[in-house]
Design a protein around this motif. Structure first.
Motif, short mmCIF file in Angstrom:
data_model
loop_
_atom_site.label_atom_id
_atom_site.label_comp_id
_atom_site.label_asym_id
_atom_site.label_seq_id
_atom_site.Cartn_x
_atom_site.Cartn_y
_atom_site.Cartn_z
N GLU A 38 0.83 -1.21 0.00
CA GLU A 38 0.00 0.00 0.00
C GLU A 38 0.86 1.26 0.00
O GLU A 38 0.57 2.23 -0.71
CB GLU A 38 -0.93 0.00 1.21
N ALA A 39 1.94 1.24 0.79
CA ALA A 39 2.82 2.41 0.86
C ALA A 39 3.54 2.63 -0.47
O ALA A 39 3.71 3.78 -0.91
CB ALA A 39 3.84 2.22 1.98
N ILE A 40 3.96 1.55 -1.12
CA ILE A 40 4.62 1.65 -2.42
C ILE A 40 3.66 2.18 -3.47
O ILE A 40 4.00 3.04 -4.29
CB ILE A 40 5.18 0.29 -2.84
N ASP A 41 2.43 1.67 -3.46
CA ASP A 41 1.44 2.13 -4.43
C ASP A 41 1.13 3.61 -4.26
O ASP A 41 0.97 4.35 -5.25
CB ASP A 41 0.15 1.32 -4.30
N GLU A 42 1.07 4.07 -3.01
CA GLU A 42 0.84 5.49 -2.76
C GLU A 42 2.01 6.32 -3.29
O GLU A 42 1.80 7.40 -3.87
CB GLU A 42 0.66 5.73 -1.26
N MET A 43 3.22 5.83 -3.14
CA MET A 43 4.38 6.53 -3.68
C MET A 43 4.27 6.68 -5.19
O MET A 43 4.49 7.77 -5.75
CB MET A 43 5.67 5.78 -3.32
N ASP A 44 3.89 5.60 -5.87
CA ASP A 44 3.83 5.64 -7.33
C ASP A 44 2.72 6.54 -7.86
O ASP A 44 2.88 7.17 -8.91
CB ASP A 44 3.65 4.22 -7.88
N ARG A 45 1.60 6.62 -7.16
CA ARG A 45 0.48 7.40 -7.70
C ARG A 45 0.47 8.85 -7.23
O ARG A 45 -0.26 9.67 -7.81
CB ARG A 45 -0.85 6.73 -7.34
N ASN A 46 1.27 9.20 -6.24
CA ASN A 46 1.28 10.55 -5.70
C ASN A 46 2.45 11.34 -6.30
O ASN A 46 3.61 11.06 -6.00
CB ASN A 46 1.40 10.51 -4.18
N PRO A 47 2.18 12.34 -7.15
CA PRO A 47 3.29 13.07 -7.79
C PRO A 47 4.16 13.83 -6.81
O PRO A 47 5.29 14.20 -7.15
CB PRO A 47 2.55 14.02 -8.75
N ALA A 48 3.67 14.07 -5.61
CA ALA A 48 4.48 14.78 -4.61
C ALA A 48 5.54 13.89 -4.00
O ALA A 48 6.48 14.37 -3.37
CB ALA A 48 3.59 15.35 -3.52
N LEU A 49 5.39 12.57 -4.16
CA LEU A 49 6.35 11.62 -3.62
C LEU A 49 7.30 11.18 -4.73
O LEU A 49 6.87 10.72 -5.78
CB LEU A 49 5.62 10.42 -3.02
N ARG A 50 8.59 11.31 -4.50
CA ARG A 50 9.56 11.17 -5.58
C ARG A 50 10.41 9.92 -5.47
O ARG A 50 10.96 9.46 -6.47
CB ARG A 50 10.46 12.41 -5.58
N ALA A 51 10.57 9.38 -4.27
CA ALA A 51 11.41 8.19 -4.08
C ALA A 51 11.06 7.56 -2.74
O ALA A 51 10.40 8.18 -1.89
CB ALA A 51 12.90 8.56 -4.11
N GLY A 52 11.48 6.31 -2.56
CA GLY A 52 11.18 5.60 -1.33
C GLY A 52 12.38 4.89 -0.75
O GLY A 52 13.34 4.58 -1.47
N ILE A 53 12.31 4.66 0.54
CA ILE A 53 13.33 3.86 1.25
C ILE A 53 12.60 2.74 1.96
O ILE A 53 11.60 2.96 2.65
CB ILE A 53 14.11 4.71 2.26
N LEU A 54 13.10 1.54 1.80
CA LEU A 54 12.57 0.36 2.50
C LEU A 54 13.60 -0.07 3.54
O LEU A 54 14.77 -0.29 3.20
CB LEU A 54 12.31 -0.78 1.52
N THR A 55 13.18 -0.18 4.79
CA THR A 55 14.10 -0.55 5.85
C THR A 55 13.36 -1.36 6.91
O THR A 55 12.19 -1.70 6.75
CB THR A 55 14.76 0.71 6.46
N GLY A 56 14.06 -1.71 7.98
CA GLY A 56 13.46 -2.48 9.05
C GLY A 56 13.79 -1.88 10.40
O GLY A 56 14.84 -1.25 10.58
N ALA A 57 12.91 -2.07 11.37
CA ALA A 57 13.11 -1.54 12.72
C ALA A 57 13.97 -2.49 13.55
O ALA A 57 14.13 -3.66 13.21
CB ALA A 57 11.77 -1.32 13.40
N GLY A 58 14.53 -1.96 14.62
CA GLY A 58 15.22 -2.79 15.60
C GLY A 58 16.52 -3.41 15.14
O GLY A 58 16.94 -4.45 15.67
N GLY A 59 17.18 -2.81 14.16
CA GLY A 59 18.49 -3.32 13.74
C GLY A 59 18.45 -4.53 12.84
O GLY A 59 19.46 -5.20 12.65
N THR A 60 17.28 -4.84 12.29
CA THR A 60 17.14 -5.95 11.34
C THR A 60 16.37 -5.45 10.12
O THR A 60 15.36 -4.75 10.28
CB THR A 60 16.38 -7.14 11.95
N PHE A 61 16.84 -5.80 8.93
CA PHE A 61 16.10 -5.43 7.72
C PHE A 61 14.86 -6.31 7.59
O PHE A 61 13.75 -5.86 7.80
CB PHE A 61 17.00 -5.58 6.49
N CYS A 62 15.06 -7.59 7.30
CA CYS A 62 13.93 -8.51 7.18
C CYS A 62 14.47 -9.93 7.11
O CYS A 62 15.38 -10.21 6.32
CB CYS A 62 13.10 -8.20 5.93
N SER A 63 13.92 -10.82 7.93
CA SER A 63 14.40 -12.21 7.97
C SER A 63 13.64 -13.12 7.01
O SER A 63 13.84 -14.33 7.02
CB SER A 63 14.30 -12.75 9.39
N GLY A 64 12.76 -12.54 6.18
CA GLY A 64 12.05 -13.34 5.20
C GLY A 64 10.63 -13.69 5.62
O GLY A 64 10.06 -13.08 6.53
#
Length: 255
Positions: A38-64
């Motif tokens: 949903e967040a990615i789709d909002e980025m793509d359809r909103n002209p005010a949003l120009r780029a995105g960063i994907l990250t993880g909380a607590g010192g971990t990106f994503c364990s799958g």
């Protein structure tokens, strides 16, 4: 919109999307996949949003993928679009991964979707699906050999072993390797460098680089033409030239 599992922040044209299941090493369940999508789709359809960063909380990106959710029969991917909604349908606008700690399996595959990657030097990467009777079917087996030497990709896929950032960095998998805890800050700096440029130019440049890998050499300029021609004819193209001549910052309009 933020949820408990996915935090979303808009900051002057930038979207920061944070997977927030720290007690589960940011493993992906259904809520995470749909929240990020949903967040990615909002980025793509909103002209005010120009780029995105994907990250993880607590010192971990994503364990799958959340294996406990998988055993419960929970579908942990977005229907028709894959894990996080980006495995099969990457965003049109630039997406940067800011990696700390574990970046494994579906998390690693999601990182591969991103256009740019900043990683902490102590991060660990891998596609360990073979150790669990699974396969890295969220794009890892296809994207990884396009980004690093095939024999290294084959080793990672067949052994399921984990690899530190300094082992993979020489193969060009990352744009920057930074001290632990600094990945997000560095990714924001990189995003700002992207956002400073003309939005039509950025979008066309990304599209050509992504699509050209499948173009035959004798048709590559023909196939590039309909993507880049509108950029050269845009109002922003004239604004860029005028700003250069007048020695002032350009005021991009995306037109």
């Amino acid at each position: 919109m933020s949820t408990p599992e996915v935090l979303v922040e808009h900051d002057d044209g930038l979207v920061i999307i944070t997977i927030n299941r720290t007690d589960q090493k940011n493993a992906v369940n259904r809520a995470v996949s749909y929240g990020v999508c949903e967040a990615i789709d909002e980025m793509d359809r909103n002209p005010a949003l120009r780029a995105g960063i994907l990250t993880g909380a607590g010192g971990t990106f994503c364990s799958g993928m959340d294996l406990k959710a998988f055993l419960r029969g929970e579908v942990t991917r977005v229907e028709g679009r894959g894990i996080l909604g980006i495995a099969r349908t990457p965003p049109k606008k630039p997406l940067i991964a800011a990696v700390e700690g574990w970046c494994l399996a579906g998390g690693f595959e999601s990182m591969l979707v991103c256009d740019l990657v900043v990683t902490a030097r102590n991060a660990m990467f891998g596609i360990p699906e073979v150790k669990r009777g699974l396969a890295a079917a969220a794009g890892g087996l296809m994207r990884l050999p396009r980004l690093i030497p095939q024999r290294i990709a084959m080793e990672m896929a067949l052994t399921g072993d984990l690899y530190p950032a300094d082992k993979l960095a020489p193969y060009g998998l990352f744009n920057a390797v930074v001290d632990p805890g600094e990945a997000l800050a560095e990714a924001i700096k990189l995003a700002r460098r992207v956002i400073a440029n003309a939005p039509l130019s950025v979008a066309a440049s990304k599209r050509v680089i992504v699509e050209q890998r499948d173009w035959p050499l004798d048709r590559m300029f023909e196939l590039q033409e309909p993507i880049t021609a509108p950029v050269l004819a845009s109002k922003d193209a004239r604004e860029g030239a005028a700003a250069f001549a007048e020695r002032r910052p350009a005021a991009w309009r995306g037109e």
